[in-house]
Design a protein around this motif. Sequence first.
Motif, PDB file in Angstrom:
ATOM      1  N   UNK A   1       0.811  -1.215   0.000  1.00 55.82           N
ATOM      2  CA  UNK A   1       0.000   0.000   0.000  1.00 55.82           C
ATOM      3  C   UNK A   1       0.845   1.266   0.000  1.00 55.82           C
ATOM      4  N   UNK A   2       2.167   1.118  -0.101  1.00 58.64           N
ATOM      5  CA  UNK A   2       3.035   2.301  -0.098  1.00 58.64           C
ATOM      6  C   UNK A   2       2.905   3.091  -1.397  1.00 58.64           C
ATOM      7  N   UNK A   3       3.297   4.352  -1.339  1.00 55.84           N
ATOM      8  CA  UNK A   3       3.278   5.238  -2.503  1.00 55.84           C
ATOM      9  C   UNK A   3       4.207   4.688  -3.593  1.00 55.84           C
ATOM     10  N   UNK A   4       3.661   4.387  -4.776  1.00 56.18           N
ATOM     11  CA  UNK A   4       4.469   3.794  -5.851  1.00 56.18           C
ATOM     12  C   UNK A   4       5.609   4.712  -6.287  1.00 56.18           C
ATOM     13  N   UNK A   5       5.417   6.021  -6.202  1.00 59.44           N
ATOM     14  CA  UNK A   5       6.467   6.938  -6.635  1.00 59.44           C
ATOM     15  C   UNK A   5       7.659   6.915  -5.694  1.00 59.44           C
ATOM     16  N   UNK A   6       7.376   6.765  -4.380  1.00 63.02           N
ATOM     17  CA  UNK A   6       8.447   6.855  -3.394  1.00 63.02           C
ATOM     18  C   UNK A   6       9.061   5.492  -3.060  1.00 63.02           C
ATOM     19  N   UNK A   7       8.261   4.440  -3.168  1.00 68.76           N
ATOM     20  CA  UNK A   7       8.734   3.110  -2.754  1.00 68.76           C
ATOM     21  C   UNK A   7       8.553   2.053  -3.843  1.00 68.76           C
ATOM     22  N   UNK A   8       9.089   2.274  -5.018  1.00 67.39           N
ATOM     23  CA  UNK A   8       8.901   1.292  -6.092  1.00 67.39           C
ATOM     24  C   UNK A   8       9.513  -0.068  -5.773  1.00 67.39           C
ATOM     25  N   UNK A   9      10.712  -0.069  -5.227  1.00 66.13           N
ATOM     26  CA  UNK A   9      11.357  -1.355  -4.950  1.00 66.13           C
ATOM     27  C   UNK A   9      10.603  -2.143  -3.892  1.00 66.13           C
ATOM     28  N   UNK A  10      10.309  -1.476  -2.774  1.00 65.10           N
ATOM     29  CA  UNK A  10       9.633  -2.160  -1.676  1.00 65.10           C
ATOM     30  C   UNK A  10       8.302  -2.742  -2.129  1.00 65.10           C
ATOM     31  N   UNK A  11       7.565  -1.988  -2.942  1.00 69.59           N
ATOM     32  CA  UNK A  11       6.305  -2.505  -3.479  1.00 69.59           C
ATOM     33  C   UNK A  11       6.541  -3.714  -4.390  1.00 69.59           C
ATOM     34  N   UNK A  12       7.601  -3.613  -5.171  1.00 63.48           N
ATOM     35  CA  UNK A  12       7.869  -4.680  -6.136  1.00 63.48           C
ATOM     36  C   UNK A  12       8.162  -6.012  -5.456  1.00 63.48           C
ATOM     37  N   UNK A  13       8.801  -5.959  -4.293  1.00 62.15           N
ATOM     38  CA  UNK A  13       9.151  -7.212  -3.621  1.00 62.15           C
ATOM     39  C   UNK A  13       8.127  -7.615  -2.567  1.00 62.15           C
TER      40      UNK A  13
ATOM     41  N   UNK B   1      11.365   5.321   8.765  1.00 59.53           N
ATOM     42  CA  UNK B   1      12.824   5.392   8.611  1.00 59.53           C
ATOM     43  C   UNK B   1      13.371   4.058   8.096  1.00 59.53           C
ATOM     44  N   UNK B   2      12.825   2.977   8.626  1.00 60.33           N
ATOM     45  CA  UNK B   2      13.275   1.647   8.213  1.00 60.33           C
ATOM     46  C   UNK B   2      12.900   1.378   6.754  1.00 60.33           C
ATOM     47  N   UNK B   3      11.712   1.768   6.399  1.00 60.51           N
ATOM     48  CA  UNK B   3      11.266   1.577   5.013  1.00 60.51           C
ATOM     49  C   UNK B   3      12.131   2.392   4.051  1.00 60.51           C
ATOM     50  N   UNK B   4      12.487   3.592   4.436  1.00 61.47           N
ATOM     51  CA  UNK B   4      13.336   4.429   3.585  1.00 61.47           C
ATOM     52  C   UNK B   4      14.690   3.770   3.332  1.00 61.47           C
ATOM     53  N   UNK B   5      15.257   3.233   4.398  1.00 58.50           N
ATOM     54  CA  UNK B   5      16.567   2.577   4.264  1.00 58.50           C
ATOM     55  C   UNK B   5      16.455   1.389   3.317  1.00 58.50           C
ATOM     56  N   UNK B   6      15.424   0.585   3.519  1.00 60.63           N
ATOM     57  CA  UNK B   6      15.241  -0.609   2.689  1.00 60.63           C
ATOM     58  C   UNK B   6      15.036  -0.239   1.223  1.00 60.63           C
ATOM     59  N   UNK B   7      14.246   0.783   0.979  1.00 51.44           N
ATOM     60  CA  UNK B   7      13.972   1.212  -0.397  1.00 51.44           C
ATOM     61  C   UNK B   7      15.245   1.694  -1.102  1.00 51.44           C
ATOM     62  N   UNK B   8      16.010   2.519  -0.398  1.00 52.11           N
ATOM     63  CA  UNK B   8      17.249   3.050  -0.984  1.00 52.11           C
ATOM     64  C   UNK B   8      18.212   1.924  -1.350  1.00 52.11           C
ATOM     65  N   UNK B   9      18.340   0.975  -0.442  1.00 55.72           N
ATOM     66  CA  UNK B   9      19.252  -0.141  -0.699  1.00 55.72           C
ATOM     67  C   UNK B   9      18.728  -1.014  -1.830  1.00 55.72           C
ATOM     68  N   UNK B  10      17.422  -1.272  -1.795  1.00 54.98           N
ATOM     69  CA  UNK B  10      16.822  -2.161  -2.785  1.00 54.98           C
ATOM     70  C   UNK B  10      17.017  -1.667  -4.208  1.00 54.98           C
ATOM     71  N   UNK B  11      16.880  -0.383  -4.418  1.00 57.51           N
ATOM     72  CA  UNK B  11      17.051   0.154  -5.773  1.00 57.51           C
ATOM     73  C   UNK B  11      18.467  -0.085  -6.280  1.00 57.51           C
TER      74      UNK B  11
END
Lengths: 219, 219
Positions: free
Chosen positions: A176-188, B110-120
Amino acid sequence: MAARTQALSRERIVGAAVELLDAAGESGLTFRALSAQLRTGPGAIYWHVANKDELLIAATDAVLAPALAVGGADDTPQEAIRAVAVAVFDAIDGHPWIGSELSRASLQPAMLRIFERIGRQVQALGVPVAAQFAAASALRNYILGVGVQNAANARAAQPGADRTELLETAAGVWASLDPGEFPFTRAVAGQLSGHDDRVQFLDGVDLILAGIAGLRPPQ
Amino acid sequence: MAARTQALSRERIVGAAVELLDAAGESGLTFRALSAQLRTGPGAIYWHVANKDELLIAATDAVLAPALAVGGADDTPQEAIRAVAVAVFDAIDGHPWIGSELSRASLQPAMLRIFERIGRQVQALGVPVAAQFAAASALRNYILGVGVQNAANARAAQPGADRTELLETAAGVWASLDPGEFPFTRAVAGQLSGHDDRVQFLDGVDLILAGIAGLRPPQ
DNA sequence: ACCTGAACACCGTTCAAGT
DNA sequence: ACCTGAACACCGTTCAAGT
């Protein structure tokens, strides 16, 4: 012989603390609840234990020390490291409060035991002396990170939930995260709900072991 | 214009909370101290913030979000991952309470941000889709583990101590351990006091990156 | 030496009452 | 809509007093 009130002892106190922590979580351990269970006053506990921090450290060690007594003598170093990692993982799975407690004091006995066990296997792997410390630290830090993360997951969910339910919840939040800000997290997010996190934990250990293998000088 | 009492707002509350946490540690943040600093009553804060947990999560994100805005557009994926790792490391070094807070809730921003940055960056490294989740998790868990460990070290020492002093203390404890039970830990105690733990932290990141490189299919 | 339990100095949180 | 601050229901810890 009739049941009689046993004398207080550090062991009985630590044992009752572990029971309370397992049954009601970190907030369930209070000196009042503990003294009620031990049929005494809160002050009595202070004769055997300096304070709550010391009690938590002792409770953590009481659970982890026997759990770490695993692994056969004929294990390869890699197998022995995986055995230690799994022992810590499973101990935290069964007693989530350990995950938070391990992160409170760096020199506590449980942490030292983990580091020592891993370090010996790193030596056995043939890692050069100068790199052994970094290699053992990397493994311990990874194991600690996963444990802390899993404990947080368990605390966020209702007490009865198992790991599968926790992952479903997390997967829902991720999706449910924002696709623009969290594309990777959403993808996995899809992978999260389907997978076995115990297996993935060991995949991570293997990833670090693969990196460590590169530290070994060519024979 | 004369200084006047500003209206309360979520931002002012979170800012004051960060100040208190930096100045006095985790135990320094109480609703009474916070409301005194904001010249209001403890109840007023509850109009803007649901409870203490939410306040801690917001304070953590307020420090980490800007810290994570690092790295140039022309960084390699490896460089970008190291930049994220160092940003988290330094944020915890400057605000040790973040280390404990990160370990309290797994789905916090904060945790989600870290994970997203690394994941990309893991994607950019060419890791197969099926392995991306495990690779990003391994890196995040390692970073979290180190952060938590460093925060525990800082909490165990006196408030003013810098990292070098903390390491000296730990090295002293390690060197005094039972030689029969802790041969490895004793053996590396010497390396502990001399080394730069920021460099070693990055060595660990590189170790995992080396393991991840092995996941890439041959081109 | 070990236990008792009331008391102290705090907490987070609530809520009637105000503006 | 937002703020006030007393009050509630707790904590960890101490300590005089007991056995």
